[in-house]
Design a protein around this motif. Structure first.
Motif, PDB file in Angstrom:
ATOM      1  N   GLU A  20     -48.221  54.734-132.903  1.00 17.38           N
ATOM      2  CA  GLU A  20     -47.340  54.743-133.510  1.00 17.38           C
ATOM      3  C   GLU A  20     -45.822  55.541-132.904  1.00 17.38           C
ATOM      4  N   LEU A  21     -46.022  56.062-131.986  1.00 19.17           N
ATOM      5  CA  LEU A  21     -44.892  56.643-131.104  1.00 19.17           C
ATOM      6  C   LEU A  21     -44.463  55.329-130.104  1.00 19.17           C
ATOM      7  N   ALA A  22     -45.394  54.499-129.724  1.00 23.49           N
ATOM      8  CA  ALA A  22     -44.796  53.438-129.063  1.00 23.49           C
ATOM      9  C   ALA A  22     -44.228  52.353-129.821  1.00 23.49           C
ATOM     10  N   GLN A  60     -40.105  54.300-122.483  1.00 26.24           N
ATOM     11  CA  GLN A  60     -40.932  55.177-123.205  1.00 26.24           C
ATOM     12  C   GLN A  60     -42.049  54.674-123.763  1.00 26.24           C
ATOM     13  N   ALA A  61     -41.906  53.564-124.548  1.00 28.33           N
ATOM     14  CA  ALA A  61     -42.731  52.676-125.114  1.00 28.33           C
ATOM     15  C   ALA A  61     -44.019  52.371-123.959  1.00 28.33           C
ATOM     16  N   ALA A  62     -43.666  52.051-122.955  1.00 26.82           N
ATOM     17  CA  ALA A  62     -44.796  51.673-122.016  1.00 26.82           C
ATOM     18  C   ALA A  62     -45.668  52.973-121.348  1.00 26.82           C
ATOM     19  N   PHE A  63     -44.952  54.077-121.329  1.00 24.87           N
ATOM     20  CA  PHE A  63     -45.511  55.387-121.214  1.00 24.87           C
ATOM     21  C   PHE A  63     -46.850  55.685-122.466  1.00 24.87           C
ATOM     22  N   ALA A  64     -46.136  55.546-123.702  1.00 25.96           N
ATOM     23  CA  ALA A  64     -47.062  55.866-124.752  1.00 25.96           C
ATOM     24  C   ALA A  64     -48.117  54.900-124.821  1.00 25.96           C
ATOM     25  N   LEU A  65     -47.831  53.619-124.452  1.00 26.11           N
ATOM     26  CA  LEU A  65     -49.032  52.594-124.497  1.00 26.11           C
ATOM     27  C   LEU A  65     -49.845  52.750-123.335  1.00 26.11           C
ATOM     28  N   GLU A  66     -49.664  53.222-122.125  1.00 28.71           N
ATOM     29  CA  GLU A  66     -50.383  53.265-121.264  1.00 28.71           C
ATOM     30  C   GLU A  66     -51.479  54.764-121.645  1.00 28.71           C
ATOM     31  N   GLU A  67     -50.972  55.674-122.414  1.00 25.68           N
ATOM     32  CA  GLU A  67     -51.785  56.709-122.738  1.00 25.68           C
ATOM     33  C   GLU A  67     -52.877  56.043-123.799  1.00 25.68           C
ATOM     34  N   LEU A 119     -54.036  53.102-123.652  1.00 27.64           N
ATOM     35  CA  LEU A 119     -54.922  52.215-122.508  1.00 27.64           C
ATOM     36  C   LEU A 119     -55.895  53.209-121.651  1.00 27.64           C
ATOM     37  N   THR A 120     -55.405  54.314-121.361  1.00 27.94           N
ATOM     38  CA  THR A 120     -56.382  55.252-120.564  1.00 27.94           C
ATOM     39  C   THR A 120     -57.255  55.873-121.658  1.00 27.94           C
ATOM     40  N   MET A 121     -57.118  55.841-122.898  1.00 26.67           N
ATOM     41  CA  MET A 121     -58.460  56.154-123.796  1.00 26.67           C
ATOM     42  C   MET A 121     -59.491  55.049-124.030  1.00 26.67           C
ATOM     43  N   GLY A 122     -59.120  53.924-122.991  1.00 29.01           N
ATOM     44  CA  GLY A 122     -60.452  52.952-123.011  1.00 29.01           C
ATOM     45  C   GLY A 122     -60.249  51.751-124.146  1.00 29.01           C
ATOM     46  N   VAL A 123     -58.895  51.776-124.924  1.00 31.92           N
ATOM     47  CA  VAL A 123     -58.696  50.669-125.889  1.00 31.92           C
ATOM     48  C   VAL A 123     -58.144  49.482-125.215  1.00 31.92           C
ATOM     49  N   LEU A 124     -59.030  48.436-125.372  1.00 34.94           N
ATOM     50  CA  LEU A 124     -59.167  47.156-124.772  1.00 34.94           C
ATOM     51  C   LEU A 124     -58.852  46.139-125.609  1.00 34.94           C
ATOM     52  N   ALA A 125     -58.229  46.603-127.076  1.00 31.43           N
ATOM     53  CA  ALA A 125     -57.945  45.480-127.965  1.00 31.43           C
ATOM     54  C   ALA A 125     -56.892  44.519-127.418  1.00 31.43           C
ATOM     55  N   PRO A 126     -57.110  43.339-127.672  1.00 28.32           N
ATOM     56  CA  PRO A 126     -56.225  42.311-127.361  1.00 28.32           C
ATOM     57  C   PRO A 126     -54.722  42.592-127.855  1.00 28.32           C
ATOM     58  N   LEU A 127     -54.498  43.073-128.987  1.00 27.09           N
ATOM     59  CA  LEU A 127     -53.117  43.424-129.554  1.00 27.09           C
ATOM     60  C   LEU A 127     -52.450  44.248-128.704  1.00 27.09           C
ATOM     61  N   THR A 128     -53.251  45.501-128.532  1.00 31.22           N
ATOM     62  CA  THR A 128     -52.712  46.653-127.566  1.00 31.22           C
ATOM     63  C   THR A 128     -52.592  46.016-126.096  1.00 31.22           C
ATOM     64  N   LEU A 129     -53.194  45.232-125.597  1.00 34.04           N
ATOM     65  CA  LEU A 129     -52.990  44.864-124.323  1.00 34.04           C
ATOM     66  C   LEU A 129     -51.848  43.734-124.039  1.00 34.04           C
ATOM     67  N   ILE A 130     -51.593  42.990-125.128  1.00 28.91           N
ATOM     68  CA  ILE A 130     -50.362  42.125-125.239  1.00 28.91           C
ATOM     69  C   ILE A 130     -49.089  42.934-125.415  1.00 28.91           C
ATOM     70  N   LYS A 131     -49.279  44.148-126.235  1.00 26.97           N
ATOM     71  CA  LYS A 131     -48.029  44.703-126.724  1.00 26.97           C
ATOM     72  C   LYS A 131     -47.727  45.465-125.174  1.00 26.97           C
ATOM     73  N   TYR A 132     -48.598  45.790-124.542  1.00 19.98           N
ATOM     74  CA  TYR A 132     -48.071  46.419-123.191  1.00 19.98           C
ATOM     75  C   TYR A 132     -47.595  45.541-122.465  1.00 19.98           C
ATOM     76  N   GLY A 133     -48.138  44.316-122.326  1.00 19.68           N
ATOM     77  CA  GLY A 133     -47.380  43.103-121.396  1.00 19.68           C
ATOM     78  C   GLY A 133     -46.147  42.766-121.987  1.00 19.68           C
ATOM     79  N   ASP A 134     -45.905  42.490-123.262  1.00 14.57           N
ATOM     80  CA  ASP A 134     -44.660  42.319-123.721  1.00 14.57           C
ATOM     81  C   ASP A 134     -43.547  43.489-123.568  1.00 14.57           C
ATOM     82  N   THR A 135     -44.120  44.705-123.424  1.00 11.87           N
ATOM     83  CA  THR A 135     -43.006  45.910-123.228  1.00 11.87           C
ATOM     84  C   THR A 135     -42.651  45.754-121.651  1.00 11.87           C
ATOM     85  N   LEU A 136     -43.681  45.677-120.657  1.00  7.70           N
ATOM     86  CA  LEU A 136     -43.232  45.711-119.329  1.00  7.70           C
ATOM     87  C   LEU A 136     -42.366  44.211-118.999  1.00  7.70           C
TER      88      LEU A 136
END
Length: 301
Positions: free
Chosen positions: A175-177, A188-195, A197-214
């Motif tokens: 939600e912070l992201a 800041q959103a990238a940092f939140a999404l990195e947190e 991902l470090t929890m082992g969440v590999l859902a496609p939407l999360t991976l895509i959101k991180y890619g979009d943010t970068l």
């Protein structure tokens, strides 16, 4: 309980749809409502309908704890459906039964929100937080309130403070992201999404959101990393994520890859492979849109 358990219990109840006299048993209603609570499934229409039925016809058969859990669950569902008049007696009953309870007063705050009284809701939530600074439920309700009002900076502030105490709360990081993205704060959103991902969440939407943010941050290093996450999302989705395919193509268009060797060659082949996969998917699933897709791809390749 899982979403499959909820659906199984729901299907049992659907057998009674359209029946003039037959009604679900108490156990059938309890099973569906309990499964919905434990699986945290948001299905307010069904919960309001079946929960109201349970309270109206089987109240005397419910244990004390379950009875008040149902008051809360059904009250919230009714509020989400906009049925405030039906929700109000349940909210009042909970407050009368548990007058000093944080949980009951939170329910009152939710009613204020649903009734269009955000100032009263905010005052109540802030009072509750002053009494229990490390409460793990009220901050999230306060975030909902701030986001509904468009007060992103306040929502971000509440989440940042909350995560200082509950840093393993994946949903709060997500939600912070989202708040950072809505505010255009991509780093800041990238940092939140990195947190997340470090929890082992590999859902496609999360991976895509991180890619979009970068990709939104830009720069060669960020774009190459975005490409890797789009590729990972594609892998996790079994090659069927349209968003990941588009992401690969868009990033390649921004990043003329000059890497040498086999890795660079493979990177250069990704956009063409992604385009072919997109054309194949649209040919199969939405052939009427294929000319538009080919027209869009022509601008990138």
């Amino acid at each position: 309980m899982s979403s499959e358990d909820v659906e199984e219990a729901r299907q049992l109840l659907l057998r009674y749809a359209g029946a003039e006299r037959a009604m679900p048993t108490c156990d059938e209603l309890r099973q569906f409502l309990k499964a919905s609570r434990e699986a945290r499934i948001r299905n307010p229409e069904d919960i309001a309908n079946y929960g109201s039925l349970a309270l109206r016809h089987y109240k005397s058969q419910l244990a004390e704890e379950e009875l008040w859990l149902l008051h809360e669950q059904v009250g919230i569902a009714l509020m989400e459906c906009g049925a405030l008049q039906q929700a109000l007696p349940l909210v009042k009953a909970v407050l009368l039964k548990f007058p000093g309870s944080i949980r009951a007063r939170r329910l009152q705050g939710m009613y204020y929100q649903a009734a269009g009284k955000p100032a009263q809701a905010q005052q109540l939530y802030e009072e509750l937080l002053s009494e229990q600074p490390h409460n793990d439920v009220i901050p999230k309700q306060l975030v909902v309130l701030h986001r509904e009002a468009g007060a992103l900076s306040e929502a971000i502030s509440v989440l940042v403070t909350y995560l200082q105490h509950y840093s393993n709360d994946r949903e709060a990081w997500e939600e912070l992201a989202d708040c950072y993205l809505e505010a255009g704060m991509y780093r800041q959103a990238a940092f939140a999404l990195e947190e997340v991902l470090t929890m082992g969440v590999l859902a496609p939407l999360t991976l895509i959101k991180y890619g979009d943010t970068l990709a939104s941050i830009g720069g060669a290093a960020q774009l190459r990393t975005a490409r890797a996450y789009y590729a990972k999302a594609l892998q996790v989705s079994g090659g069927r994520s349209v968003r990941a395919l588009y992401g690969l193509i868009a990033v390649a268009n921004q990043l003329p890859d000059k890497d040498a060797g086999a890795a660079g060659s493979a990177a250069q082949e990704l956009p063409s492979a992604a385009a072919e996969a997109l054309v194949a998917q649209y040919s199969r699933d939405a052939p009427d849109k294929l000319p538009l897709v080919k027209q869009a791809l022509a601008r990138y390749l």
